[in-house]
Design a protein around this motif. Structure first.
Motif, PDB file in Angstrom:
ATOM      1  N   HIS A  42       0.832  -1.202   0.000  1.00 38.26           N
ATOM      2  CA  HIS A  42       0.000   0.000   0.000  1.00 38.26           C
ATOM      3  C   HIS A  42       0.870   1.257   0.000  1.00 38.26           C
ATOM      4  O   HIS A  42       0.642   2.201  -0.773  1.00 38.26           O
ATOM      5  CB  HIS A  42      -0.884  -0.068   1.247  1.00 38.26           C
ATOM      6  CG  HIS A  42      -1.891   1.002   1.415  1.00 38.26           C
ATOM      7  ND1 HIS A  42      -1.748   2.017   2.336  1.00 38.26           N
ATOM      8  CD2 HIS A  42      -3.102   1.210   0.825  1.00 38.26           C
ATOM      9  CE1 HIS A  42      -2.816   2.795   2.315  1.00 38.26           C
ATOM     10  NE2 HIS A  42      -3.652   2.344   1.407  1.00 38.26           N
ATOM     11  N   GLY A  43       1.896   1.268   0.849  1.00 38.42           N
ATOM     12  CA  GLY A  43       2.752   2.436   0.949  1.00 38.42           C
ATOM     13  C   GLY A  43       3.592   2.676  -0.294  1.00 38.42           C
ATOM     14  O   GLY A  43       3.737   3.817  -0.750  1.00 38.42           O
ATOM     15  N   ILE A  44       4.153   1.608  -0.867  1.00 41.47           N
ATOM     16  CA  ILE A  44       4.957   1.766  -2.081  1.00 41.47           C
ATOM     17  C   ILE A  44       4.088   2.219  -3.252  1.00 41.47           C
ATOM     18  O   ILE A  44       4.489   3.077  -4.046  1.00 41.47           O
ATOM     19  CB  ILE A  44       5.696   0.466  -2.416  1.00 41.47           C
ATOM     20  CG1 ILE A  44       6.720   0.138  -1.324  1.00 41.47           C
ATOM     21  CG2 ILE A  44       6.402   0.574  -3.767  1.00 41.47           C
ATOM     22  CD1 ILE A  44       7.358  -1.229  -1.474  1.00 41.47           C
ATOM     23  N   ALA A  45       2.891   1.643  -3.359  1.00 42.78           N
ATOM     24  CA  ALA A  45       1.984   2.074  -4.418  1.00 42.78           C
ATOM     25  C   ALA A  45       1.624   3.544  -4.261  1.00 42.78           C
ATOM     26  O   ALA A  45       1.517   4.285  -5.252  1.00 42.78           O
ATOM     27  CB  ALA A  45       0.726   1.215  -4.422  1.00 42.78           C
ATOM     28  N   ALA A  46       1.458   3.984  -3.014  1.00 47.73           N
ATOM     29  CA  ALA A  46       1.177   5.395  -2.771  1.00 47.73           C
ATOM     30  C   ALA A  46       2.340   6.272  -3.225  1.00 47.73           C
ATOM     31  O   ALA A  46       2.136   7.330  -3.827  1.00 47.73           O
ATOM     32  CB  ALA A  46       0.884   5.616  -1.292  1.00 47.73           C
TER      33      ALA A  46
END
Length: 278
Positions: free
Chosen positions: A241-245
């Motif tokens: 989730h964080g990397i995609a963000a």
């Protein structure tokens, strides 16, 4: 502060299921979803979108009619009839004090199924009824309310708050934030710090629930064999989730649909073992 082990992109890559040539939509994992409401139908759309972009064979959406219409308009491949699932995502965008009949029935079905559950927002209290492995995904205010504590106390040490809640409630607890803390009743302590500050935006938690729900559905066998797998999958969801963000942001503002659109490339990069940058 309780000691937490950093959960890295390399760790997360080991917990992403890549389908084989002989897999079908059922063996790839089916996620049951009861989220959204007449007031917040977008939560249902974001959770379903995120689950499908993370990788499952099917999503069964069994929430209220208005939210179901939004889900099908956006994702016609979603199935809105009951059937077998490997995990459940419950509660995002739901007011627990005003449950419609579809949501109440869906919550009861999920809680009694014995399958892995992601309980978010309006379903956090279902931990008391759940018969399968549970991951709670509260933000600081939700955790404080559920634990009967002051928000400032929880915010002062969210890791310790996660540990205390996991021990008291007997389930894995993921406390959302810029640094995401995951604690299990069995002693696993993980922290993920891959999210940009731009991710503090409405709907981000709904998308995280979809990512985590997909990971539970695709790892149901591993969860059955090892209860601590839920904590590692929760931390993996936070990393993805964080990397995609970060990919979607590029250093600037972000929309949650933009984050979701970045999930496939993020996952592809992780499983290749390459750079996680856009």
């Amino acid at each position: 502060m309780t000691d937490f082990e950093p959960w890295t992109p390399a760790d997360a890559a080991e917990w992403i299921a890549v389908p084989g040539a002989d897999d079908d939509k059922y063996s790839r994992g089916v996620l049951g979803v009861v989220t959204g409401s007449s007031s917040y139908p977008g939560a249902a759309v974001l959770g379903v979108e995120a689950a499908l972009h993370t990788g499952v064979g099917m999503v069964r959406y069994l929430g209220p009619a208005r939210a179901s219409d939004f889900v099908l308009h956006r994702r016609p491949e979603a199935v809105t009839s009951p059937g077998r699932v490997q995990a459940w995502l419950l509660g995002s965008g739901v007011d627990p004090d005003h449950l419609d009949d579809e949501t109440r029935d869906g919550f009861a079905t999920g809680a009694s199924s014995g399958l892995p559950l992601v309980l978010d927002a309006g379903a956090l209290s279902l931990r008391e009824e759940a018969t399968g492995p549970v991951v709670l995904t509260p933000h600081l205010r939700e955790l404080a309310r559920a634990a009967g504590r002051e928000v400032d106390d929880v915010a002062a040490d969210p890791g310790d708050a996660a540990v205390r809640a996991a021990g008291e409630w007997g389930c894995t607890v993921l406390v959302k934030g810029h640094r995401t803390y995951v604690a299990s009743p069995g002693g696993t302590r993980l922290v993920a710090a891959s999210a940009p500050s731009w991710l503090a935006t409405a709907g981000a938690g709904d998308a995280l629930g979809g990512v985590l729900g997909a990971l539970l559905a695709t790892h149901a066998d591993e969860i059955a064999a090892d209860p601590e797998a839920t904590a590692r999958l929760a931390a993996t969801a936070s990393v993805v989730h964080g990397i995609a963000a970060s990919r979607a942001s590029g250093g600037g503002p972000i929309t949650v649909l933009g984050l979701i659109d970045a999930l496939p490339a993020t996952i592809a990069s992780l499983v290749r073992g390459g750079s996680t940058e856009a």
